[in-house]
Design a protein around this motif. Structure first.
Motif, PDB file in Angstrom:
ATOM      1  N   CYS A 294       8.417 -19.695  45.129  1.00 10.11           N
ATOM      2  CA  CYS A 294       8.720 -18.879  43.956  1.00 10.11           C
ATOM      3  C   CYS A 294      10.236 -18.803  43.793  1.00 10.11           C
ATOM      4  O   CYS A 294      10.991 -18.995  44.729  1.00 10.11           O
ATOM      5  CB  CYS A 294       8.120 -17.496  44.104  1.00 10.11           C
ATOM      6  SG  CYS A 294       8.650 -16.656  45.588  1.00 10.11           S
ATOM      7  N   ASN A 295      10.642 -18.528  42.608  1.00  9.03           N
ATOM      8  CA  ASN A 295      12.060 -18.425  42.301  1.00  9.03           C
ATOM      9  C   ASN A 295      12.489 -16.974  42.478  1.00  9.03           C
ATOM     10  O   ASN A 295      12.202 -16.124  41.634  1.00  9.03           O
ATOM     11  CB  ASN A 295      12.301 -18.913  40.868  1.00  9.03           C
ATOM     12  CG  ASN A 295      13.766 -19.034  40.550  1.00  9.03           C
ATOM     13  OD1 ASN A 295      14.612 -18.547  41.294  1.00  9.03           O
ATOM     14  ND2 ASN A 295      14.055 -19.671  39.442  1.00  9.03           N
ATOM     15  N   ARG A 296      13.151 -16.679  43.583  1.00  7.79           N
ATOM     16  CA  ARG A 296      13.518 -15.300  43.918  1.00  7.79           C
ATOM     17  C   ARG A 296      14.467 -14.698  42.884  1.00  7.79           C
ATOM     18  O   ARG A 296      14.358 -13.537  42.534  1.00  7.79           O
ATOM     19  CB  ARG A 296      14.169 -15.245  45.304  1.00  7.79           C
ATOM     20  CG  ARG A 296      13.267 -15.675  46.406  1.00  7.79           C
ATOM     21  CD  ARG A 296      12.350 -14.564  46.791  1.00  7.79           C
ATOM     22  NE  ARG A 296      11.532 -15.002  47.909  1.00  7.79           N
ATOM     23  CZ  ARG A 296      10.312 -14.600  48.111  1.00  7.79           C
ATOM     24  NH1 ARG A 296       9.759 -13.757  47.298  1.00  7.79           N
ATOM     25  NH2 ARG A 296       9.626 -15.041  49.135  1.00  7.79           N
ATOM     26  N   GLU A 297      15.404 -15.491  42.414  1.00 10.37           N
ATOM     27  CA  GLU A 297      16.375 -14.974  41.454  1.00 10.37           C
ATOM     28  C   GLU A 297      15.682 -14.578  40.151  1.00 10.37           C
ATOM     29  O   GLU A 297      15.963 -13.530  39.571  1.00 10.37           O
ATOM     30  CB  GLU A 297      17.451 -16.022  41.188  1.00 10.37           C
ATOM     31  CG  GLU A 297      18.597 -15.512  40.367  1.00 10.37           C
ATOM     32  CD  GLU A 297      19.708 -16.538  40.256  1.00 10.37           C
ATOM     33  OE1 GLU A 297      20.375 -16.508  39.216  1.00 10.37           O
ATOM     34  OE2 GLU A 297      19.893 -17.335  41.188  1.00 10.37           O
ATOM     35  N   LEU A 298      14.745 -15.398  39.712  1.00 12.62           N
ATOM     36  CA  LEU A 298      14.000 -15.097  38.496  1.00 12.62           C
ATOM     37  C   LEU A 298      13.136 -13.851  38.680  1.00 12.62           C
ATOM     38  O   LEU A 298      13.054 -12.998  37.784  1.00 12.62           O
ATOM     39  CB  LEU A 298      13.128 -16.294  38.106  1.00 12.62           C
ATOM     40  CG  LEU A 298      12.389 -16.202  36.784  1.00 12.62           C
ATOM     41  CD1 LEU A 298      13.383 -16.100  35.633  1.00 12.62           C
ATOM     42  CD2 LEU A 298      11.505 -17.413  36.603  1.00 12.62           C
ATOM     43  N   GLU A 299      12.508 -13.722  39.850  1.00 10.85           N
ATOM     44  CA  GLU A 299      11.708 -12.528  40.126  1.00 10.85           C
ATOM     45  C   GLU A 299      12.577 -11.271  40.139  1.00 10.85           C
ATOM     46  O   GLU A 299      12.172 -10.224  39.644  1.00 10.85           O
ATOM     47  CB  GLU A 299      10.992 -12.669  41.470  1.00 10.85           C
ATOM     48  CG  GLU A 299       9.797 -13.558  41.445  1.00 10.85           C
ATOM     49  CD  GLU A 299       9.071 -13.579  42.779  1.00 10.85           C
ATOM     50  OE1 GLU A 299       9.377 -12.740  43.652  1.00 10.85           O
ATOM     51  OE2 GLU A 299       8.192 -14.434  42.938  1.00 10.85           O
ATOM     52  N   CYS A 300      13.770 -11.390  40.717  1.00  9.11           N
ATOM     53  CA  CYS A 300      14.681 -10.249  40.788  1.00  9.11           C
ATOM     54  C   CYS A 300      15.091  -9.814  39.388  1.00  9.11           C
ATOM     55  O   CYS A 300      15.072  -8.621  39.058  1.00  9.11           O
ATOM     56  CB  CYS A 300      15.901 -10.610  41.633  1.00  9.11           C
ATOM     57  SG  CYS A 300      17.100  -9.279  41.757  1.00  9.11           S
ATOM     58  N   HIS A 301      15.462 -10.782  38.547  1.00  2.00           N
ATOM     59  CA  HIS A 301      15.865 -10.445  37.181  1.00  2.00           C
ATOM     60  C   HIS A 301      14.698  -9.849  36.399  1.00  2.00           C
ATOM     61  O   HIS A 301      14.883  -8.919  35.614  1.00  2.00           O
ATOM     62  CB  HIS A 301      16.411 -11.678  36.461  1.00  2.00           C
ATOM     63  CG  HIS A 301      17.765 -12.080  36.937  1.00  2.00           C
ATOM     64  ND1 HIS A 301      18.871 -11.259  36.830  1.00  2.00           N
ATOM     65  CD2 HIS A 301      18.206 -13.213  37.526  1.00  2.00           C
ATOM     66  CE1 HIS A 301      19.927 -11.860  37.326  1.00  2.00           C
ATOM     67  NE2 HIS A 301      19.544 -13.053  37.767  1.00  2.00           N
ATOM     68  N   SER A 302      13.508 -10.373  36.627  1.00  2.00           N
ATOM     69  CA  SER A 302      12.325  -9.855  35.940  1.00  2.00           C
ATOM     70  C   SER A 302      12.043  -8.413  36.373  1.00  2.00           C
ATOM     71  O   SER A 302      11.753  -7.547  35.546  1.00  2.00           O
ATOM     72  CB  SER A 302      11.119 -10.742  36.243  1.00  2.00           C
ATOM     73  OG  SER A 302       9.947 -10.173  35.755  1.00  2.00           O
ATOM     74  N   PHE A 303      12.138  -8.167  37.681  1.00  2.00           N
ATOM     75  CA  PHE A 303      11.911  -6.820  38.210  1.00  2.00           C
ATOM     76  C   PHE A 303      12.932  -5.836  37.635  1.00  2.00           C
ATOM     77  O   PHE A 303      12.578  -4.759  37.158  1.00  2.00           O
ATOM     78  CB  PHE A 303      11.994  -6.835  39.738  1.00  2.00           C
ATOM     79  CG  PHE A 303      12.016  -5.479  40.356  1.00  2.00           C
ATOM     80  CD1 PHE A 303      10.863  -4.723  40.443  1.00  2.00           C
ATOM     81  CD2 PHE A 303      13.196  -4.946  40.856  1.00  2.00           C
ATOM     82  CE1 PHE A 303      10.887  -3.462  41.011  1.00  2.00           C
ATOM     83  CE2 PHE A 303      13.226  -3.695  41.425  1.00  2.00           C
ATOM     84  CZ  PHE A 303      12.065  -2.946  41.499  1.00  2.00           C
TER      85      PHE A 303
ATOM     86  N   ARG B 181      14.629  -7.062  54.483  1.00  2.00           N
ATOM     87  CA  ARG B 181      14.399  -8.511  54.377  1.00  2.00           C
ATOM     88  C   ARG B 181      13.442  -8.818  53.218  1.00  2.00           C
ATOM     89  O   ARG B 181      13.610  -9.798  52.511  1.00  2.00           O
ATOM     90  CB  ARG B 181      13.828  -9.056  55.683  1.00  2.00           C
ATOM     91  CG  ARG B 181      13.447 -10.501  55.617  1.00  2.00           C
ATOM     92  CD  ARG B 181      12.922 -10.975  56.931  1.00  2.00           C
ATOM     93  NE  ARG B 181      14.048 -11.177  57.812  1.00  2.00           N
ATOM     94  CZ  ARG B 181      13.947 -11.478  59.090  1.00  2.00           C
ATOM     95  NH1 ARG B 181      12.777 -11.597  59.656  1.00  2.00           N
ATOM     96  NH2 ARG B 181      15.014 -11.656  59.832  1.00  2.00           N
ATOM     97  N   VAL B 182      12.432  -7.988  53.019  1.00  2.00           N
ATOM     98  CA  VAL B 182      11.467  -8.207  51.936  1.00  2.00           C
ATOM     99  C   VAL B 182      12.152  -8.031  50.592  1.00  2.00           C
ATOM    100  O   VAL B 182      11.900  -8.755  49.642  1.00  2.00           O
ATOM    101  CB  VAL B 182      10.281  -7.229  52.070  1.00  2.00           C
ATOM    102  CG1 VAL B 182       9.339  -7.328  50.886  1.00  2.00           C
ATOM    103  CG2 VAL B 182       9.545  -7.490  53.369  1.00  2.00           C
ATOM    104  N   THR B 183      13.053  -7.058  50.517  1.00  2.00           N
ATOM    105  CA  THR B 183      13.752  -6.782  49.267  1.00  2.00           C
ATOM    106  C   THR B 183      14.702  -7.905  48.956  1.00  2.00           C
ATOM    107  O   THR B 183      14.824  -8.330  47.839  1.00  2.00           O
ATOM    108  CB  THR B 183      14.533  -5.459  49.370  1.00  2.00           C
ATOM    109  OG1 THR B 183      13.614  -4.447  49.725  1.00  2.00           O
ATOM    110  CG2 THR B 183      15.169  -5.115  48.066  1.00  2.00           C
TER     111      THR B 183
END
Length: 126
Positions: A53-62, A124-126
């Motif tokens: 998964c794309n972590r950066e995209l998930e972060c921005h979405s969140f 770490r999860v965050t």
């Protein structure tokens, strides 16, 4: 000595050499083919892996859901309303001395902190 016997002996040696060459070529090609198969299998299973998964995209979405989403989404993620969340960020900046770092804005740092507390996660999860 009969020259035909010598000639047949020489030609039979040449045939044997050619047969050996063919056999060696066949064995070498089989070994190369097996090595290529093993390398391909190893490469596909262990070598280069794309992230799942794309972590950066998930972060921005969140964060986008948190900042611009409904009040219900903000309460679900941080247990604070949007108004309370932004007031907390302002108070932490003004009175608490929270400053923006090079990569993380203050609102994101507060959101990460609240997310860890609310959902009982490790950093770490965050």
């Amino acid at each position: 000595m009969d020259p035909s016997i010598v000639y047949t002996a020489i030609t039979s040696r040449k045939r044997k050499r050619e047969e050996y060459k063919k056999i060696i070529l066949l064995v070498v090609s089989c070994v190369v083919h097996m090595v290529i198969g093993v390398v391909t299998w190893y490469h596909n299973n262990y070598f280069v892996k794309e992230p799942t998964c794309n972590r950066e995209l998930e972060c921005h979405s969140f964060l986008n859901r948190l900042y611009r989403g409904t009040n219900k989404d903000c309460i679900k993620q941080s247990r604070l309303s949007k108004n309370a969340f932004f007031n907390l960020c302002r108070i932490l900046q003004e009175k608490g001395g929270l400053v923006r770092t090079r990569n993380v804005p203050t609102t994101e740092a507060v959101a990460m902190f609240l997310h860890i507390l609310v959902h009982n996660l490790k950093y770490r999860v965050t």
